[in-house]
Enzyme design. Sequence first.
Site, short mmCIF file in Angstrom:
data_model
loop_
_atom_site.label_atom_id
_atom_site.label_comp_id
_atom_site.label_asym_id
_atom_site.label_seq_id
_atom_site.Cartn_x
_atom_site.Cartn_y
_atom_site.Cartn_z
N ASP A 28 51.49 41.92 29.95
CA ASP A 28 51.11 42.54 31.22
C ASP A 28 49.87 43.39 30.95
O ASP A 28 49.89 44.61 31.08
CB ASP A 28 52.25 43.39 31.80
CG ASP A 28 51.98 43.83 33.24
OD1 ASP A 28 50.99 43.34 33.83
OD2 ASP A 28 52.76 44.65 33.76
N GLU A 30 45.87 37.16 37.33
CA GLU A 30 45.25 37.90 38.42
C GLU A 30 43.83 38.31 38.04
O GLU A 30 43.63 39.11 37.13
CB GLU A 30 46.07 39.15 38.73
CG GLU A 30 47.55 38.90 38.96
CD GLU A 30 48.38 40.14 38.68
OE1 GLU A 30 48.13 41.17 39.33
OE2 GLU A 30 49.26 40.07 37.80
N HIS A 70 48.37 37.25 43.67
CA HIS A 70 49.44 37.55 42.73
C HIS A 70 50.44 36.40 42.63
O HIS A 70 51.64 36.62 42.47
CB HIS A 70 50.16 38.85 43.15
CG HIS A 70 50.88 39.55 42.04
ND1 HIS A 70 52.09 39.11 41.55
CD2 HIS A 70 50.56 40.66 41.34
CE1 HIS A 70 52.51 39.94 40.61
NE2 HIS A 70 51.59 40.89 40.45
N ARG A 116 46.66 49.16 38.97
CA ARG A 116 47.06 50.56 38.97
C ARG A 116 45.89 51.53 39.07
O ARG A 116 44.81 51.26 38.53
CB ARG A 116 47.87 50.87 37.69
CG ARG A 116 49.22 50.17 37.66
CD ARG A 116 49.87 50.27 36.31
NE ARG A 116 51.24 49.74 36.36
CZ ARG A 116 51.54 48.44 36.22
NH1 ARG A 116 50.57 47.55 36.02
NH2 ARG A 116 52.79 48.05 36.30
N HIS A 166 48.91 48.31 43.33
CA HIS A 166 48.65 47.29 44.34
C HIS A 166 48.52 47.87 45.75
O HIS A 166 48.96 47.29 46.74
CB HIS A 166 49.74 46.21 44.33
CG HIS A 166 49.77 45.39 43.08
ND1 HIS A 166 48.64 45.09 42.36
CD2 HIS A 166 50.80 44.80 42.42
CE1 HIS A 166 48.97 44.34 41.31
NE2 HIS A 166 50.27 44.16 41.31
#
Length: 348
Positions: free
Chosen positions: A251, A313, A179, A80, A105
């Site tokens: 996350d 990631e 990803h 982000r 992304h």
Amino acid sequence: MKVLKEEFGSLQDGTKVSAYTLDNGNGMTVKVMDYGAVILEMNVPSKEGSLDVLLGHESLKGYENNGSAHGAIVGRNANRIGGAQFTLNGKAYELDKNDGKNNLHGGFCRWFERMWKVTEGEDNEDASITFSLESKDMDQGFPGNVEVFVTYTLTADNSLVIHYGGVPDQDTIMNMTNHSYFNLEGHDAGSIRDHVVFIDSDYFTETDSELIPTGRLIPVKNTPLDFNEPKPIGKDIDADYEALKFGSGYDQNWVLKNDGRLELAATLYSPVSGIFMEVFTDLPGIQMYTGNFLNDAGKDGAVYTRNSGVALETQYFPDAVHHENFKQPVVKAGEEYDTTTVYKFGLR
């Protein structure tokens, strides 16, 4: 070791897409395609034969609208950017607002939904292939022309080495990642909550409710985000903790200790299949996303729901361009963007 080419279908505009299977001759294969440079399959040895441990779509049609970014190469900037804007060398740049008021992304014109060129590897002796993509000045709102490349190499020791590179002609932002979602019990096995995770990190980047970093680094000690001692994903995922509530599960971005060297960042283990995965990177951060919003029709008739897979990631920190204390994803004109991530598989 070898690379095998096959047709994978045609896009809606008629463009033919090819898939390439990397075979290391040691029980592991990886299938990738030139649409999006996407990874389609990872078949690895388990206690009871080979398992495809990568979530993905049944056909090419699913990848044309790949909202969950299965197997995807993400760029120019992974994760982000707050407010979908940044300033570089005194000039302001506006990006797509595709995640509320923020950029996620890269924006709407996503790299993993474009055709890439195969530049080498179709007939080589090594299990390796390179894809390239021309990203022009102001592509997705980012300055500078750059031809980026991704090389996938499958080694004899069951490691998938992903090498990213490119040389921009202007100062720009570059932060590429992969990803892929993993389930080490098989892509269609269901929940990954029993998977055991280790992350070599003492801090995570605090965020607001929109998952935009505040700039503060929070110690993981005595929090559900402490994976210095390996533990199952499900142990603390539902804990009453602000960061987990913001992400509806894991996350978050963890701060790595590698100081720019290619070192072990994290491990993932399934006690059911016995498959063990190590993640190496030279990048400063790693985002673990436990598929908290997955709702996809998958391969072989599978249905992927919440926590069906976990993504690890490697990256520069989210929203790094707005925080001077974060390592910056800025690549100067004429300089090389050069980073490597390795996913290495074994059995216990």
